[in-house]
Design a protein around this motif. Structure first.
Motif, PDB file in Angstrom:
ATOM      1  N   ARG A 385       0.861  -1.217  -0.035  1.00  0.00           N
ATOM      2  CA  ARG A 385      -0.056  -0.061   0.004  1.00  0.00           C
ATOM      3  C   ARG A 385       0.657   1.211   0.068  1.00  0.00           C
ATOM      4  N   THR A 386       1.858   1.192   0.772  1.00  0.00           N
ATOM      5  CA  THR A 386       2.881   2.257   0.742  1.00  0.00           C
ATOM      6  C   THR A 386       3.538   2.478  -0.590  1.00  0.00           C
ATOM      7  N   VAL A 387       3.945   1.449  -1.116  1.00  0.00           N
ATOM      8  CA  VAL A 387       4.625   1.512  -2.420  1.00  0.00           C
ATOM      9  C   VAL A 387       3.678   2.367  -3.381  1.00  0.00           C
ATOM     10  N   ARG A 388       2.194   1.723  -3.315  1.00  0.00           N
ATOM     11  CA  ARG A 388       1.344   2.367  -4.352  1.00  0.00           C
ATOM     12  C   ARG A 388       1.247   3.946  -4.084  1.00  0.00           C
ATOM     13  N   GLU A 389       1.368   4.370  -2.709  1.00  0.00           N
ATOM     14  CA  GLU A 389       1.184   5.634  -2.497  1.00  0.00           C
ATOM     15  C   GLU A 389       2.175   6.480  -2.998  1.00  0.00           C
ATOM     16  N   PHE A 390       3.212   5.963  -3.206  1.00  0.00           N
ATOM     17  CA  PHE A 390       4.511   6.683  -3.954  1.00  0.00           C
ATOM     18  C   PHE A 390       4.264   6.734  -5.424  1.00  0.00           C
ATOM     19  N   GLN A 391       3.818   5.592  -5.875  1.00  0.00           N
ATOM     20  CA  GLN A 391       3.644   5.507  -7.248  1.00  0.00           C
ATOM     21  C   GLN A 391       2.440   6.540  -7.675  1.00  0.00           C
ATOM     22  N   ASP A 392       1.570   6.519  -6.950  1.00  0.00           N
ATOM     23  CA  ASP A 392       0.589   7.377  -7.136  1.00  0.00           C
ATOM     24  C   ASP A 392       0.539   8.803  -7.020  1.00  0.00           C
ATOM     25  N   ALA A 393       1.881   9.436  -6.483  1.00  0.00           N
ATOM     26  CA  ALA A 393       2.000  10.477  -6.482  1.00  0.00           C
ATOM     27  C   ALA A 393       2.583  11.265  -7.455  1.00  0.00           C
ATOM     28  N   ASN A 394       2.145  11.316  -8.753  1.00  0.00           N
ATOM     29  CA  ASN A 394       2.762  11.642  -9.718  1.00  0.00           C
ATOM     30  C   ASN A 394       2.210  13.166 -10.240  1.00  0.00           C
ATOM     31  N   VAL A 395       2.541  13.771 -10.867  1.00  0.00           N
ATOM     32  CA  VAL A 395       2.303  15.311 -11.329  1.00  0.00           C
ATOM     33  C   VAL A 395       0.832  15.460 -11.467  1.00  0.00           C
ATOM     34  N   TYR A 396       0.104  14.364 -12.340  1.00  0.00           N
ATOM     35  CA  TYR A 396      -1.366  14.630 -12.549  1.00  0.00           C
ATOM     36  C   TYR A 396      -2.127  14.211 -11.401  1.00  0.00           C
ATOM     37  N   ALA A 397      -1.654  13.701 -10.303  1.00  0.00           N
ATOM     38  CA  ALA A 397      -2.393  13.518  -9.150  1.00  0.00           C
ATOM     39  C   ALA A 397      -2.318  14.497  -8.259  1.00  0.00           C
ATOM     40  N   LYS A 398      -1.568  15.618  -8.471  1.00  0.00           N
ATOM     41  CA  LYS A 398      -1.389  16.706  -7.724  1.00  0.00           C
ATOM     42  C   LYS A 398      -1.885  18.019  -8.266  1.00  0.00           C
ATOM     43  N   PRO A 399      -2.839  18.501  -7.751  1.00  0.00           N
ATOM     44  CA  PRO A 399      -3.624  19.746  -8.529  1.00  0.00           C
ATOM     45  C   PRO A 399      -2.525  20.756  -8.696  1.00  0.00           C
ATOM     46  N   LYS A 400      -2.014  21.012  -7.894  1.00  0.00           N
ATOM     47  CA  LYS A 400      -1.061  22.396  -7.797  1.00  0.00           C
ATOM     48  C   LYS A 400       0.187  22.068  -8.781  1.00  0.00           C
ATOM     49  N   CYS A 401       0.592  20.689  -8.825  1.00  0.00           N
ATOM     50  CA  CYS A 401       1.844  20.431  -9.745  1.00  0.00           C
ATOM     51  C   CYS A 401       1.003  20.266 -11.315  1.00  0.00           C
ATOM     52  N   ARG A 402      -0.270  19.711 -11.482  1.00  0.00           N
ATOM     53  CA  ARG A 402      -0.842  19.464 -12.708  1.00  0.00           C
ATOM     54  C   ARG A 402      -0.801  20.798 -13.342  1.00  0.00           C
ATOM     55  N   ALA A 403      -1.099  21.976 -12.724  1.00  0.00           N
ATOM     56  CA  ALA A 403      -1.098  23.370 -13.296  1.00  0.00           C
ATOM     57  C   ALA A 403       0.132  24.150 -13.350  1.00  0.00           C
ATOM     58  N   CYS A 404       1.176  23.306 -12.908  1.00  0.00           N
ATOM     59  CA  CYS A 404       2.495  24.120 -12.719  1.00  0.00           C
ATOM     60  C   CYS A 404       3.226  24.177 -14.110  1.00  0.00           C
ATOM     61  N   TRP A 405       3.985  25.123 -14.552  1.00  0.00           N
ATOM     62  CA  TRP A 405       4.565  25.071 -15.665  1.00  0.00           C
ATOM     63  C   TRP A 405       5.914  24.178 -15.408  1.00  0.00           C
ATOM     64  N   ALA A 406       6.287  24.120 -14.361  1.00  0.00           N
ATOM     65  CA  ALA A 406       7.751  23.369 -14.127  1.00  0.00           C
ATOM     66  C   ALA A 406       7.550  21.987 -13.745  1.00  0.00           C
ATOM     67  N   LYS A 407       6.200  21.677 -13.977  1.00  0.00           N
ATOM     68  CA  LYS A 407       5.932  20.066 -13.536  1.00  0.00           C
ATOM     69  C   LYS A 407       6.896  19.075 -13.940  1.00  0.00           C
ATOM     70  N   TYR A 408       7.577  19.193 -15.237  1.00  0.00           N
ATOM     71  CA  TYR A 408       8.162  18.106 -16.000  1.00  0.00           C
ATOM     72  C   TYR A 408       9.635  18.403 -15.685  1.00  0.00           C
ATOM     73  N   PHE A 409       9.954  19.412 -14.802  1.00  0.00           N
ATOM     74  CA  PHE A 409      11.517  19.527 -14.314  1.00  0.00           C
ATOM     75  C   PHE A 409      11.628  18.775 -12.869  1.00  0.00           C
ATOM     76  N   CYS A 410      10.666  18.646 -12.375  1.00  0.00           N
ATOM     77  CA  CYS A 410      10.850  17.996 -10.838  1.00  0.00           C
ATOM     78  C   CYS A 410       9.885  16.633 -10.847  1.00  0.00           C
ATOM     79  N   GLY A 411       9.090  16.592 -11.705  1.00  0.00           N
ATOM     80  CA  GLY A 411       8.355  15.442 -11.312  1.00  0.00           C
ATOM     81  C   GLY A 411       7.452  15.506 -10.285  1.00  0.00           C
ATOM     82  N   GLY A 412       6.977  16.459  -9.554  1.00  0.00           N
ATOM     83  CA  GLY A 412       6.170  16.778  -8.540  1.00  0.00           C
ATOM     84  C   GLY A 412       6.916  16.955  -7.316  1.00  0.00           C
ATOM     85  N   GLY A 413       8.126  17.196  -7.479  1.00  0.00           N
ATOM     86  CA  GLY A 413       8.875  17.562  -6.164  1.00  0.00           C
ATOM     87  C   GLY A 413       9.277  16.462  -5.188  1.00  0.00           C
ATOM     88  N   CYS A 414      10.072  16.851  -4.011  1.00  0.00           N
ATOM     89  CA  CYS A 414      10.441  15.891  -3.138  1.00  0.00           C
ATOM     90  C   CYS A 414       9.347  15.343  -2.191  1.00  0.00           C
TER      91      CYS A 414
END
Length: 471
Positions: A385-414
């Motif tokens: 379940r924890t593995v899936r939690e990290f797999q699912d934390a991609n840029v399209y799953a994060k509203p702030k990241c989805r709309a961010c111009w820099a999303k492809y440079f950081c992959g959603g951040g740390c």
């Protein structure tokens, strides 16, 4: 989606989905602000205002050029989230391990996130048997991937030097049978990096990460020995010697800036003056000493410091004294694949940390946190379940990241930074302060690429000091 910004009199436009970069003249840049992607047209009122000030013919020519870029898909290019997300594997294939050879350290850095190397637990060293099982684990959990990264980490890993040597020998011994190629990195504070250790590192380590914070007074204020003394004078000669013996192998100087050295560009330049040409100086995260934390109100100051560094780097490059700053390195041509750009570092399902007792965590910053324990090298991964939690934390799953111009440079951040800034609420809400720092680094990196390609004339050649940066 586009991102446009002005830096050192240059008007830069990034097409987010294609990573294409354009440098606009002043009229075109101003007119671009009148374009509505939703409406698919320029605002008539805004265009008329530009024409009034800039001239109708010039404005019309600029509009036609912008419309041509848009119609050909070179600006506001389309993205396909569904297709990109399909490229993310739903299985976990580990290809990189951070082996905590020592939960102990001979230093007491004031900002250490690892509680002076102990990670908040009993101090200890990783037994060779645990390290061996870790190598076996990743060899089996890496699927068909051939290349595997192993980082010897701590605390200070050279406190467990004999086990480091045995682990390298064991991994090399199974490469042929396992069909793998191991690449090793050693992260060290340098206090023990002399004689046999330095020779071993240069023979066997594909990469070295050498910890130093820059100027003597900056480094010694926070990077102290267990006895309270400074370390600068002891480690600089060792670092110079080991780098000189690398024979072209990778290394980089790794520093941390805190509230005490918000002028961190001076520390980067100091390391370059010492002769090091591969440098990374990063913002402190969750310091042990709260007085070292970066206050949010100082953000404008820190953003200007990245600009100062970029300008100083460019001037040095023109003099033939260039160096690499890790956070200004972006690949605008090849770049990472779509899946990599969406999922970031892969912590928790491609990358993991192993503690001395053999426990597996998503990364070194989660080590010791029972909430994120994935399993161990003896029994494998159990917390799916924890593995899936990290797999699912991609840029399209994060509203702030989805709309961010820099999303492809950081992959959603740390994820660790997000977890800390949220007070332990989760890993999916990015820390906006550190996002702002990353965005500025990307802007400076893109500008440097443009400047290196011959699009920038030095401020000295223009007869002035430009933006006030000093070098």
């Amino acid at each position: 989606m586009i991102h446009k910004y002005r830096l050192f009199s240059d008007n830069i436009v990034l097409d987010v989905n294609s990573s294409a970069v354009y440098v606009f003249d002043d009229i075109s840049y101003e007119l671009l602000g009148a374009w509505s992607d939703d409406a698919g047209a320029f605002s008539r009122a805004a265009e008329a205002e530009v024409a009034r000030r800039r001239g109708e013919a010039e404005t019309r020519e600029a509009r036609e050029e912008i419309e041509s870029l848009i119609s050909s898909g070179q600006l506001f290019s389309e993205a396909s989230p569904e297709a990109e997300l399909a490229g993310i594997e739903r299985t976990f294939v580990f290809k990189s391990l951070c082996l905590h050879m020592a939960h102990d350290c001979n230093m007491r850095c004031a900002y250490c996130f690892a509680s002076a190397g102990s990670f908040g637990a009993e101090r200890g060293l990783m037994p060779f048997e645990t390290a061996r099982r870790a190598i076996d684990f990743v060899a089996g959990a890496s699927g068909s991937r051939r290349n595997i990264e192993i980082d010897f980490f701590g605390g200070e890993p050279l406190l467990n030097f004999e086990t480091v040597k045995k682990t390298v020998a064991y991994a090399r011994g199974i490469e042929g049978k396992a069909g793998k190629r191991f690449r090793f990195t050693l992260t060290t504070n340098g206090t023990l990096l002399d004689g046999e250790a330095a020779a071993f590192a240069n023979e066997h380590m594909d990469n070295l990460v050498l910890s130093i914070d820059g100027r003597r007074e900056v480094n010694d204020a926070v990077r102290k020995t267990a006895g309270g003394g400074g370390t600068y004078d002891a480690i600089v000669p060792r670092f110079r010697d080991v780098v000189a013996g690398r024979g072209g192998k990778s290394y980089y100087m790794r520093g941390t800036y805190t509230a005490r050295n918000a002028d961190f560009a001076s520390d980067v330049l100091h390391l370059a003056d010492l002769g090091f040409d591969q440098i990374s100086v990063e913002p402190v995260v969750a310091p042990g000493d709260p007085s070292l934390a970066l206050e949010r109100g100082r953000l404008p100051e820190l953003l200007r410091e990245y600009e100062r560094l970029a300008l100083a780097m460019r001037r040095r490059e023109e003099r033939g004294e260039g160096f690499n700053f890790f956070h200004f390195m972006v690949d605008m041509e090849g770049g990472p694949c779509a899946a990599r750009r969406l999922k970031g570092c892969g912590a928790g399902y491609e990358y993991a940390a192993v503690t001395p007792d053999g426990s597996i965590y998503p990364c070194h910053q989660f080590a010791g946190n029972a909430r994120f324990r994935l399993g161990d090298v003896f029994g494998g991964i159990g917390a799916l379940r924890t593995v899936r939690e990290f797999q699912d934390a991609n840029v399209y799953a994060k509203p702030k990241c989805r709309a961010c111009w820099a999303k492809y440079f950081c992959g959603g951040g740390c994820a660790a930074s997000a977890y800390q800034s949220s007070g332990g609420a989760g890993i999916s809400e990015p820390d906006e302060f550190y996002c702002a720092l990353l965005k500025k680094r990307v802007e400076c990196a893109i500008w440097l690429r443009y400047a290196r390609d011959g699009g920038w004339e030095s401020r000295e050649s223009q007869g002035g000091q430009g933006d006030g940066a000093e070098d």
